[in-house]
Motif scaffolding. Structure first.
Motif, PDB file in Angstrom:
ATOM      1  N   ASN A   1       0.808  -0.999   0.156  1.00 30.93           N
ATOM      2  CA  ASN A   1       0.041   0.017  -0.052  1.00 30.93           C
ATOM      3  C   ASN A   1       0.866   1.213  -0.199  1.00 30.93           C
ATOM      4  O   ASN A   1       1.026   2.012   0.725  1.00 30.93           O
ATOM      5  CB  ASN A   1      -0.954   0.078   1.167  1.00 30.93           C
ATOM      6  CG  ASN A   1      -1.953   0.888   1.087  1.00 30.93           C
ATOM      7  OD1 ASN A   1      -2.297   1.596  -0.030  1.00 30.93           O
ATOM      8  ND2 ASN A   1      -2.733   1.104   2.127  1.00 30.93           N
ATOM      9  N   ILE A   2       1.659   1.417  -1.089  1.00 26.67           N
ATOM     10  CA  ILE A   2       2.583   2.600  -1.081  1.00 26.67           C
ATOM     11  C   ILE A   2       1.951   3.875  -1.153  1.00 26.67           C
ATOM     12  O   ILE A   2       2.394   4.616  -0.505  1.00 26.67           O
ATOM     13  CB  ILE A   2       3.511   2.414  -2.527  1.00 26.67           C
ATOM     14  CG1 ILE A   2       4.282   0.972  -2.455  1.00 26.67           C
ATOM     15  CG2 ILE A   2       4.723   3.522  -2.578  1.00 26.67           C
ATOM     16  CD1 ILE A   2       5.174   0.622  -3.723  1.00 26.67           C
ATOM     17  N   ALA A   3       0.669   3.615  -1.661  1.00 22.62           N
ATOM     18  CA  ALA A   3      -0.048   5.418  -1.506  1.00 22.62           C
ATOM     19  C   ALA A   3      -0.504   5.870  -0.180  1.00 22.62           C
ATOM     20  O   ALA A   3      -0.600   7.119  -0.207  1.00 22.62           O
ATOM     21  CB  ALA A   3      -1.168   4.999  -2.648  1.00 22.62           C
ATOM     22  N   SER A   4      -0.325   4.685   0.829  1.00 20.32           N
ATOM     23  CA  SER A   4      -0.953   5.323   2.109  1.00 20.32           C
ATOM     24  C   SER A   4       0.515   5.707   2.575  1.00 20.32           C
ATOM     25  O   SER A   4       0.340   6.164   3.890  1.00 20.32           O
ATOM     26  CB  SER A   4      -1.235   3.995   2.831  1.00 20.32           C
ATOM     27  OG  SER A   4      -0.472   3.116   2.949  1.00 20.32           O
ATOM     28  N   VAL A   5       1.828   5.738   2.075  1.00 23.40           N
ATOM     29  CA  VAL A   5       2.783   6.214   3.013  1.00 23.40           C
ATOM     30  C   VAL A   5       2.726   7.639   3.202  1.00 23.40           C
ATOM     31  O   VAL A   5       2.548   8.382   2.640  1.00 23.40           O
ATOM     32  CB  VAL A   5       4.111   5.904   2.163  1.00 23.40           C
ATOM     33  CG1 VAL A   5       5.403   6.547   2.802  1.00 23.40           C
ATOM     34  CG2 VAL A   5       4.435   4.658   1.984  1.00 23.40           C
ATOM     35  N   PRO A   6       3.080   8.103   4.573  1.00 23.95           N
ATOM     36  CA  PRO A   6       2.995   9.403   5.080  1.00 23.95           C
ATOM     37  C   PRO A   6       3.890  10.238   4.452  1.00 23.95           C
ATOM     38  O   PRO A   6       5.162  10.134   4.429  1.00 23.95           O
ATOM     39  CB  PRO A   6       2.750   9.409   6.437  1.00 23.95           C
ATOM     40  CG  PRO A   6       3.566   8.250   6.818  1.00 23.95           C
ATOM     41  CD  PRO A   6       3.216   7.205   5.628  1.00 23.95           C
ATOM     42  N   ALA A   7       3.440  11.734   4.059  1.00 25.42           N
ATOM     43  CA  ALA A   7       4.387  12.479   3.732  1.00 25.42           C
ATOM     44  C   ALA A   7       4.991  13.030   4.909  1.00 25.42           C
ATOM     45  O   ALA A   7       4.638  13.814   5.633  1.00 25.42           O
ATOM     46  CB  ALA A   7       3.763  13.493   2.892  1.00 25.42           C
ATOM     47  N   LEU A   8       6.543  13.296   4.818  1.00 25.11           N
ATOM     48  CA  LEU A   8       7.099  13.772   5.931  1.00 25.11           C
ATOM     49  C   LEU A   8       8.162  14.567   5.508  1.00 25.11           C
ATOM     50  O   LEU A   8       8.709  14.547   4.373  1.00 25.11           O
ATOM     51  CB  LEU A   8       7.959  12.408   6.705  1.00 25.11           C
ATOM     52  CG  LEU A   8       7.087  11.266   7.210  1.00 25.11           C
ATOM     53  CD1 LEU A   8       7.883  10.571   8.041  1.00 25.11           C
ATOM     54  CD2 LEU A   8       6.020  11.893   8.508  1.00 25.11           C
ATOM     55  N   TRP A   9       8.399  15.734   6.415  1.00 19.86           N
ATOM     56  CA  TRP A   9       9.643  16.638   6.140  1.00 19.86           C
ATOM     57  C   TRP A   9      10.365  16.945   7.347  1.00 19.86           C
ATOM     58  O   TRP A   9       9.650  17.228   8.175  1.00 19.86           O
ATOM     59  CB  TRP A   9       9.165  17.829   5.517  1.00 19.86           C
ATOM     60  CG  TRP A   9      10.174  18.749   5.169  1.00 19.86           C
ATOM     61  CD1 TRP A   9      10.495  19.730   5.774  1.00 19.86           C
ATOM     62  CD2 TRP A   9      11.174  18.740   3.949  1.00 19.86           C
ATOM     63  NE1 TRP A   9      11.496  20.470   4.990  1.00 19.86           N
ATOM     64  CE2 TRP A   9      12.114  19.741   3.944  1.00 19.86           C
ATOM     65  CE3 TRP A   9      10.969  17.727   2.909  1.00 19.86           C
ATOM     66  CZ2 TRP A   9      13.128  19.797   2.993  1.00 19.86           C
ATOM     67  CZ3 TRP A   9      12.077  17.931   2.090  1.00 19.86           C
ATOM     68  CH2 TRP A   9      13.050  18.943   1.932  1.00 19.86           C
ATOM     69  N   LYS A  10      11.409  16.635   7.519  1.00 16.14           N
ATOM     70  CA  LYS A  10      12.245  16.757   8.667  1.00 16.14           C
ATOM     71  C   LYS A  10      11.697  15.956   9.744  1.00 16.14           C
ATOM     72  O   LYS A  10      11.814  16.546  11.067  1.00 16.14           O
ATOM     73  CB  LYS A  10      12.717  18.315   8.929  1.00 16.14           C
ATOM     74  CG  LYS A  10      13.314  18.645   7.941  1.00 16.14           C
ATOM     75  CD  LYS A  10      13.633  20.395   8.218  1.00 16.14           C
ATOM     76  CE  LYS A  10      14.433  21.100   7.318  1.00 16.14           C
ATOM     77  NZ  LYS A  10      14.710  22.419   7.685  1.00 16.14           N
ATOM     78  N   GLY A  11      11.173  14.693   9.455  1.00 12.84           N
ATOM     79  CA  GLY A  11      10.635  13.932  10.549  1.00 12.84           C
ATOM     80  C   GLY A  11       9.512  14.188  10.794  1.00 12.84           C
ATOM     81  O   GLY A  11       8.834  13.400  11.726  1.00 12.84           O
ATOM     82  N   ALA A  12       8.594  15.483  10.434  1.00 10.84           N
ATOM     83  CA  ALA A  12       7.317  15.621  10.842  1.00 10.84           C
ATOM     84  C   ALA A  12       6.382  15.613   9.769  1.00 10.84           C
ATOM     85  O   ALA A  12       6.799  15.713   8.682  1.00 10.84           O
ATOM     86  CB  ALA A  12       7.452  16.991  11.364  1.00 10.84           C
ATOM     87  N   PRO A  13       4.993  15.095   9.917  1.00 12.73           N
ATOM     88  CA  PRO A  13       4.192  15.078   9.060  1.00 12.73           C
ATOM     89  C   PRO A  13       3.976  16.235   8.362  1.00 12.73           C
ATOM     90  O   PRO A  13       4.022  17.484   9.035  1.00 12.73           O
ATOM     91  CB  PRO A  13       2.594  14.632   9.840  1.00 12.73           C
ATOM     92  CG  PRO A  13       3.165  14.076  11.276  1.00 12.73           C
ATOM     93  CD  PRO A  13       4.650  14.848  11.410  1.00 12.73           C
ATOM     94  N   VAL A  14       3.615  16.277   7.104  1.00 10.57           N
ATOM     95  CA  VAL A  14       3.554  17.463   6.213  1.00 10.57           C
ATOM     96  C   VAL A  14       2.163  17.910   6.289  1.00 10.57           C
ATOM     97  O   VAL A  14       1.103  17.265   6.175  1.00 10.57           O
ATOM     98  CB  VAL A  14       3.883  17.040   4.639  1.00 10.57           C
ATOM     99  CG1 VAL A  14       3.491  18.381   3.767  1.00 10.57           C
ATOM    100  CG2 VAL A  14       5.322  16.768   4.615  1.00 10.57           C
ATOM    101  N   LEU A  15       1.977  19.001   6.792  1.00  7.37           N
ATOM    102  CA  LEU A  15       0.578  19.734   6.714  1.00  7.37           C
ATOM    103  C   LEU A  15      -0.082  20.055   5.364  1.00  7.37           C
ATOM    104  O   LEU A  15       0.763  20.832   4.690  1.00  7.37           O
ATOM    105  CB  LEU A  15       0.659  21.163   7.653  1.00  7.37           C
ATOM    106  CG  LEU A  15      -0.682  21.700   7.607  1.00  7.37           C
ATOM    107  CD1 LEU A  15      -1.824  20.703   8.543  1.00  7.37           C
ATOM    108  CD2 LEU A  15      -0.453  23.139   8.581  1.00  7.37           C
TER     109      LEU A  15
END
Length: 241
Positions: free
Chosen positions: A69-83
């Motif tokens: 389920n690759i599409a469910s991978v959360p988007a992160l930037w510098k270890g934090a979720p991307v708003l």
């Protein structure tokens, strides 16, 4: 967003350009498009299969992505979720930093590619051939002096040739990397502007005009050489304002 979701995977893969399959820029784009569904059913299935193979290879290096389920991978930037904002885009600062990172990675890998094209691995036998190949492999050390850290891992806190402090005209942070790039291009075959054949200009804090002029000449020579060899424009460092 797809780049932010798979950034650790792609950075790992870029760190191993000679391991397994080598992807072109177009193929990297197709891998991202496959996750977005921006391809035909057949093309998307092929690239998703390719992407899953890369995911599997990365596990032994500590990258944990669920290939089912690759599409469910959360988007992160510098270890934090991307708003994600109401317009479906990340915050402008994250977009700017991610775009800068992509430009910087492309510039660095293109420079390595151009150097390998102009100075290919030497062919020789015996001790002499081994010495030539050893000297050729040592160029990687010289190339890696053109930026801080690793080629595939840019750092916004030390941007190298993209450094500008508060103003783009502030050239001082770039001087060590300009010197390294000058050392690289001086060994390329073919004619060069006279100023690039000479030693790097003396740095005088009271007047950095000669350094700025030298940087412009070096940049022009680089982009012209890249265009001549690969018949397309080169990526160049962009200021991280």
């Amino acid at each position: 967003m797809m780049w932010l979701r798979l950034r650790p995977l792609f950075l790992w893969r870029l760190s191993l350009p000679i391991r397994g399959k080598f992807y072109t820029n177009k193929e990297w784009r197709k891998l991202l498009d496959a996750m977005d569904g921006n391809q035909s059913a057949k093309g998307r299935a092929e690239m998703l299969h390719e992407l899953k193979e890369v995911v599997k290879d990365s596990r032994q290096f500590g990258i944990d992505i669920d290939d089912s389920n690759i599409a469910s991978v959360p988007a992160l930037w510098k270890g934090a979720p991307v708003l994600v904002l109401n317009n479906g885009m990340p915050e402008p600062d994250v977009v700017q930093a991610a775009v800068w990172e992509l430009y910087e990675i492309n510039f660095r890998l293109e420079l390595i590619m151009l150097d390998r094209e102009l100075l290919p691995e030497p062919v020789g036998v015996g001790e002499y051939g081994q010495r030539l190949r050893h000297e050729w492999m040592e160029r990687e050390v010289v190339l890696n002096q053109c930026w801080p850290g690793l080629a595939f891992r840019p750092d916004t806190t030390c941007a190298g040739l993209s450094s500008c402090d508060k103003y783009p005209e502030t050239i001082t942070p770039r001087i060590p990397f300009l010197k390294a790039l000058h050392q690289v291009v001086r060994s390329w075959p073919g004619a060069k502007p006279p100023e690039l054949v000479k030693d790097f200009p003396t740095v005088e804090e009271s007047d950095l005009t000669p350094i700025r002029n030298f940087e412009a000449s070096l940049a022009n020579y680089y982009v012209r050489t890249f265009l001549k060899v690969f018949h397309r424009p080169a990526m160049i460092p962009h200021y991280m304002l």
